[in-house]
Design an enzyme around this catalytic site. Structure first.
Site, short mmCIF file in Angstrom:
data_model
loop_
_atom_site.label_atom_id
_atom_site.label_comp_id
_atom_site.label_asym_id
_atom_site.label_seq_id
_atom_site.Cartn_x
_atom_site.Cartn_y
_atom_site.Cartn_z
N ALA A 18 0.75 -1.43 0.13
CA ALA A 18 -0.01 -0.12 0.08
C ALA A 18 0.83 1.25 -0.05
CB ALA A 18 -1.01 -0.05 1.32
N HIS A 19 0.19 2.56 0.10
CA HIS A 19 0.95 3.63 -0.19
C HIS A 19 1.68 4.22 1.00
CE1 HIS A 19 -2.91 5.93 1.88
NE2 HIS A 19 -2.37 5.11 2.49
N ASN A 20 2.96 4.68 0.58
CA ASN A 20 3.82 5.08 1.68
C ASN A 20 4.62 4.01 2.23
OD1 ASN A 20 1.87 7.71 1.61
ND2 ASN A 20 3.92 8.39 1.84
#
Length: 331
Positions: A230-232
């Protein structure tokens, strides 16, 4: 070629690879797992790679080559064979789309129906197979390979000598929505994905772009098929993950970790270096360096093993309790 020691007929020749249990004359096999030791006495392979200290219980027909690590050795030999056997892909096939101003090195390959967006930079020797999508301002490093159907969204960066397998999506929006009285408002995902050198990513794996900054995959990391990052998130160097691992947003994973299949990590946690997570482990909190855990919720491997033993004995335990209760009631 492999720095091994020959034991047996040194003049034998081989022209194929085979699993040790499926060996045949002219084949090269290897023995790396003790569970397969018995096959060496019945295998028909002409040559078998074994560890330096492997001890024979009785003679074998095959010629043995003793090496430090048979598994690593066979991997090197397979790599040499693959380079010789795989078809060479060069040049630009038509039809494809290459945005104006994008320079394609002479030794690169662009397959039919590929799309190369404005501002993209393609490294020397890169191979972009048919129906791949390379968005605007994407960087593809030297010698990297995008297999058919790979999608790399705008502004993402892929390092040198990476392999991205079919169906991968690099840089799709992170799963960011703010709850409001009128439903969920999408939070713009303005970051990107950075994949460092020598990374391999399996088919249909997805790596989301950061909301701000970069989602990062460290040098030498290997990801299996059907993984979601997922993001980051940030994954360290030389970490390996088996199929169906899922990592929630903003989680940091260290270097040289090993994750089994279907491991799940909660968001905003930190996993240290050299951590081993057994298959289907569910991790909800931070994990220190060198931990070995399994289970859902995940616990130490030794503690998990004890629990499994206890669970197997629960039936007998209940029977004993019932007998004791019956004796107690009779009194």
């Amino acid at each position: 070629m492999v720095g091994g020691k020959v034991e047996g007929d040194g003049s034998v020749t081989v022209s194929a690879f085979a699993k040790i249990e499926e060996g045949h004359p002219g084949a090269l096999s290897f023995l790396a797992n003790p569970r397969y030791d018995h096959y060496i006495y019945e295998s028909k392979s002409s040559v078998i790679l074994v560890k330096d200290d492997f001890k024979l219980e009785h003679p074998v027909e095959a010629t043995l080559i003793r090496v430090a690590d048979p598994y690593a050795t066979i991997a090197s030999l397979l790599d040499i064979a693959a380079q010789a056997m795989e078809p060479r892909h060069e040049g630009i096939e038509q039809p494809c789309f290459i945005a104006e101003g994008v320079e394609i090195p002479e030794d690169a390959y662009i397959g039919a129906f590929a799309y190369i967006g404005k501002g993209a930079r393609i490294g020397k020797g890169a191979k972009i197979f048919p129906q791949a999508y390379v968005g605007e301002n994407v960087e593809i490093g030297e010698g990297s390979v995008l297999k058919p159907g790979v999608k790399v969204y705008h502004n993402c960066r892929i390092g040198d000598r990476c392999v991205i397998h079919s169906g991968c999506v690099i840089g799709a929006d992170g799963f960011g929505f703010a709850p409001t009285d009128n439903g969920y408002k999408k939070i713009p995902q303005l970051g990107n994905v950075v994949i460092e050198d020598d990374v391999e990513i399996g088919a249909n794996t997805t790596i989301d772009r950061a909301m701000m900054g970069s989602t990062l995959i460290g040098r030498g990391t290997k990801l299996d098929n059907l993984i979601q990052i997922a993001h980051n998130c940030r994954v360290g160097q030389d970490t390996v993950m088996a199929a169906q691992v899922g990592i929630a947003g903003s989680t940091k994973v260290g270097s040289r970790c090993m994750f089994g299949g279907q491991v799940g990590l909660a968001g905003h946690i930190t996993v240290g270096d050299r951590v081993q997570l057994g298959a289907q482990a569910g991790v909800a909190g931070n994990v220190p360096d060198d931990a070995r855990i399994i289970g859902s919720p995940a616990i130490d491997v030794k503690q998990f093993a004890r629990m499994v033993v206890y669970q197997k004995n629960l039936g007998d335990l209940f029977d004993r309790v019932k007998k004791l209760e019956k004796i107690s009631n009779q009194r």
